[in-house]
Scaffold this motif. Structure first.
Motif, PDB file in Angstrom:
ATOM      1  N   GLY A   6       0.822  -1.218   0.000  1.00 43.82           N
ATOM      2  CA  GLY A   6       0.000   0.000   0.000  1.00 43.82           C
ATOM      3  C   GLY A   6       0.847   1.256   0.000  1.00 43.82           C
ATOM      4  O   GLY A   6       0.599   2.192  -0.758  1.00 43.82           O
ATOM      5  N   THR A   7       1.875   1.258   0.821  1.00 46.32           N
ATOM      6  CA  THR A   7       2.788   2.402   0.883  1.00 46.32           C
ATOM      7  C   THR A   7       3.552   2.567  -0.426  1.00 46.32           C
ATOM      8  O   THR A   7       3.678   3.670  -0.955  1.00 46.32           O
ATOM      9  CB  THR A   7       3.785   2.217   2.045  1.00 46.32           C
ATOM     10  OG1 THR A   7       3.043   2.099   3.259  1.00 46.32           O
ATOM     11  CG2 THR A   7       4.745   3.385   2.145  1.00 46.32           C
ATOM     12  N   ALA A   8       4.058   1.469  -0.955  1.00 50.74           N
ATOM     13  CA  ALA A   8       4.857   1.522  -2.180  1.00 50.74           C
ATOM     14  C   ALA A   8       4.015   1.924  -3.383  1.00 50.74           C
ATOM     15  O   ALA A   8       4.478   2.684  -4.240  1.00 50.74           O
ATOM     16  CB  ALA A   8       5.532   0.180  -2.428  1.00 50.74           C
ATOM     17  N   LEU A   9       2.778   1.451  -3.454  1.00 51.99           N
ATOM     18  CA  LEU A   9       1.916   1.820  -4.577  1.00 51.99           C
ATOM     19  C   LEU A   9       1.689   3.327  -4.605  1.00 51.99           C
ATOM     20  O   LEU A   9       1.864   3.967  -5.645  1.00 51.99           O
ATOM     21  CB  LEU A   9       0.573   1.096  -4.495  1.00 51.99           C
ATOM     22  CG  LEU A   9      -0.458   1.506  -5.550  1.00 51.99           C
ATOM     23  CD1 LEU A   9       0.027   1.162  -6.954  1.00 51.99           C
ATOM     24  CD2 LEU A   9      -1.797   0.862  -5.280  1.00 51.99           C
ATOM     25  N   VAL A  10       1.337   3.888  -3.477  1.00 50.59           N
ATOM     26  CA  VAL A  10       1.088   5.330  -3.419  1.00 50.59           C
ATOM     27  C   VAL A  10       2.375   6.107  -3.689  1.00 50.59           C
ATOM     28  O   VAL A  10       2.370   7.102  -4.410  1.00 50.59           O
ATOM     29  CB  VAL A  10       0.439   5.713  -2.071  1.00 50.59           C
ATOM     30  CG1 VAL A  10       0.385   7.219  -1.891  1.00 50.59           C
ATOM     31  CG2 VAL A  10      -0.967   5.119  -1.997  1.00 50.59           C
ATOM     32  N   GLY A  11       3.497   5.646  -3.164  1.00 53.60           N
ATOM     33  CA  GLY A  11       4.772   6.307  -3.437  1.00 53.60           C
ATOM     34  C   GLY A  11       5.148   6.256  -4.908  1.00 53.60           C
ATOM     35  O   GLY A  11       5.660   7.232  -5.465  1.00 53.60           O
ATOM     36  N   ALA A  12       4.875   5.134  -5.555  1.00 52.34           N
ATOM     37  CA  ALA A  12       5.221   4.978  -6.976  1.00 52.34           C
ATOM     38  C   ALA A  12       4.390   5.889  -7.874  1.00 52.34           C
ATOM     39  O   ALA A  12       4.803   6.218  -8.983  1.00 52.34           O
ATOM     40  CB  ALA A  12       5.049   3.526  -7.399  1.00 52.34           C
ATOM     41  N   MET A  13       3.245   6.313  -7.391  1.00 53.58           N
ATOM     42  CA  MET A  13       2.380   7.183  -8.191  1.00 53.58           C
ATOM     43  C   MET A  13       3.033   8.516  -8.509  1.00 53.58           C
ATOM     44  O   MET A  13       2.695   9.145  -9.500  1.00 53.58           O
ATOM     45  CB  MET A  13       1.051   7.417  -7.471  1.00 53.58           C
ATOM     46  CG  MET A  13       0.195   6.199  -7.446  1.00 53.58           C
ATOM     47  SD  MET A  13      -1.345   6.511  -6.586  1.00 53.58           S
ATOM     48  CE  MET A  13      -2.138   4.940  -6.815  1.00 53.58           C
TER      49      MET A  13
ATOM     50  N   ALA B 180      -0.899  16.216  -3.286  1.00 55.39           N
ATOM     51  CA  ALA B 180      -0.504  16.155  -1.872  1.00 55.39           C
ATOM     52  C   ALA B 180       0.997  16.369  -1.729  1.00 55.39           C
ATOM     53  O   ALA B 180       1.445  17.101  -0.840  1.00 55.39           O
ATOM     54  CB  ALA B 180      -0.908  14.808  -1.274  1.00 55.39           C
ATOM     55  N   ARG B 181       1.772  15.779  -2.615  1.00 55.61           N
ATOM     56  CA  ARG B 181       3.234  15.961  -2.547  1.00 55.61           C
ATOM     57  C   ARG B 181       3.614  17.407  -2.829  1.00 55.61           C
ATOM     58  O   ARG B 181       4.505  17.950  -2.178  1.00 55.61           O
ATOM     59  CB  ARG B 181       3.929  15.049  -3.555  1.00 55.61           C
ATOM     60  CG  ARG B 181       3.892  13.614  -3.124  1.00 55.61           C
ATOM     61  CD  ARG B 181       5.246  13.021  -3.162  1.00 55.61           C
ATOM     62  NE  ARG B 181       5.187  11.691  -2.575  1.00 55.61           N
ATOM     63  CZ  ARG B 181       5.991  10.730  -2.899  1.00 55.61           C
ATOM     64  NH1 ARG B 181       6.911  10.930  -3.812  1.00 55.61           N
ATOM     65  NH2 ARG B 181       5.901   9.565  -2.313  1.00 55.61           N
ATOM     66  N   ASP B 182       2.951  18.012  -3.819  1.00 54.23           N
ATOM     67  CA  ASP B 182       3.243  19.405  -4.142  1.00 54.23           C
ATOM     68  C   ASP B 182       2.965  20.329  -2.960  1.00 54.23           C
ATOM     69  O   ASP B 182       3.642  21.337  -2.783  1.00 54.23           O
ATOM     70  CB  ASP B 182       2.426  19.858  -5.358  1.00 54.23           C
ATOM     71  CG  ASP B 182       2.921  19.236  -6.664  1.00 54.23           C
ATOM     72  OD1 ASP B 182       4.043  18.663  -6.680  1.00 54.23           O
ATOM     73  OD2 ASP B 182       2.179  19.309  -7.664  1.00 54.23           O
ATOM     74  N   GLN B 183       1.980  19.984  -2.165  1.00 57.28           N
ATOM     75  CA  GLN B 183       1.605  20.802  -1.007  1.00 57.28           C
ATOM     76  C   GLN B 183       2.277  20.347   0.285  1.00 57.28           C
ATOM     77  O   GLN B 183       2.033  20.921   1.346  1.00 57.28           O
ATOM     78  CB  GLN B 183       0.085  20.766  -0.830  1.00 57.28           C
ATOM     79  CG  GLN B 183      -0.655  21.357  -2.001  1.00 57.28           C
ATOM     80  CD  GLN B 183      -2.150  21.050  -1.954  1.00 57.28           C
ATOM     81  OE1 GLN B 183      -2.654  20.482  -0.993  1.00 57.28           O
ATOM     82  NE2 GLN B 183      -2.852  21.424  -3.009  1.00 57.28           N
ATOM     83  N   GLY B 184       3.099  19.293   0.199  1.00 61.17           N
ATOM     84  CA  GLY B 184       3.748  18.774   1.393  1.00 61.17           C
ATOM     85  C   GLY B 184       2.770  18.141   2.373  1.00 61.17           C
ATOM     86  O   GLY B 184       2.995  18.137   3.573  1.00 61.17           O
TER      87      GLY B 184
END
Length: 138
Positions: free
Chosen positions: A9-16, A57-61
């Motif tokens: 689950g963590t890796a899938l979201v990170g890979a996105m 979400a990553r762009d906004q931290g």
């Protein structure tokens, strides 16, 4: 929850949020189609929408949103393993061959993290380590 589920689950979201996302998405959809043909077509569009949320979400931290999305996928993977117990090996292969290699090294280490829990009773000692452990004295 199965350790492979937590990591997947963590890796899938990170890979996105990586440049390898297209290949990862194709691998996830192909695996899903093999283990559960119904819903594989809608999964493609769902993953595309989810990716937009992860990138935003990553762009906004916003780590909380990213963690919530990973939790959703952990639950989905866990439900799939409960419904079809023989799929754990395939999920592990998907994780090892596609999800983890797509992550930057720092995220790959984070996704592979180990969660440990221990309780000591009656003055007993507990020693836990994710790597080397050296204990001296008594």
């Amino acid at each position: 929850m199965e350790p492979v589920v937590l990591t997947a689950g963590t890796a899938l979201v990170g890979a996105m949020a990586t440049d390898a996302w297209q290949q990862v998405r194709e691998a996830v959809v192909a695996w899903w189609r093999r283990v559960r043909a119904d819903g594989a077509d809608s999964l493609e569009s769902e993953l595309a929408a989810l990716r937009d949320g992860v990138v935003a979400a990553r762009d906004q931290g916003d780590r909380d949103t990213e963690e919530a999305l990973a939790a959703v996928w952990r639950l989905r993977f866990q439900q799939l393993l409960v419904q079809q117990p023989g799929t754990a090996a395939g999920l592990r292969a998907l994780l090892d061959e596609h999800l983890l290699p797509a992550l930057p090294p720092a995220e790959g280490s984070e996704a592979r993290s180990v969660r440990m829990r221990a309780e000591a009773h009656d003055s007993a000692r507990v020693y836990m380590a994710a790597r080397d452990q050296h204990i001296t004295g008594s």
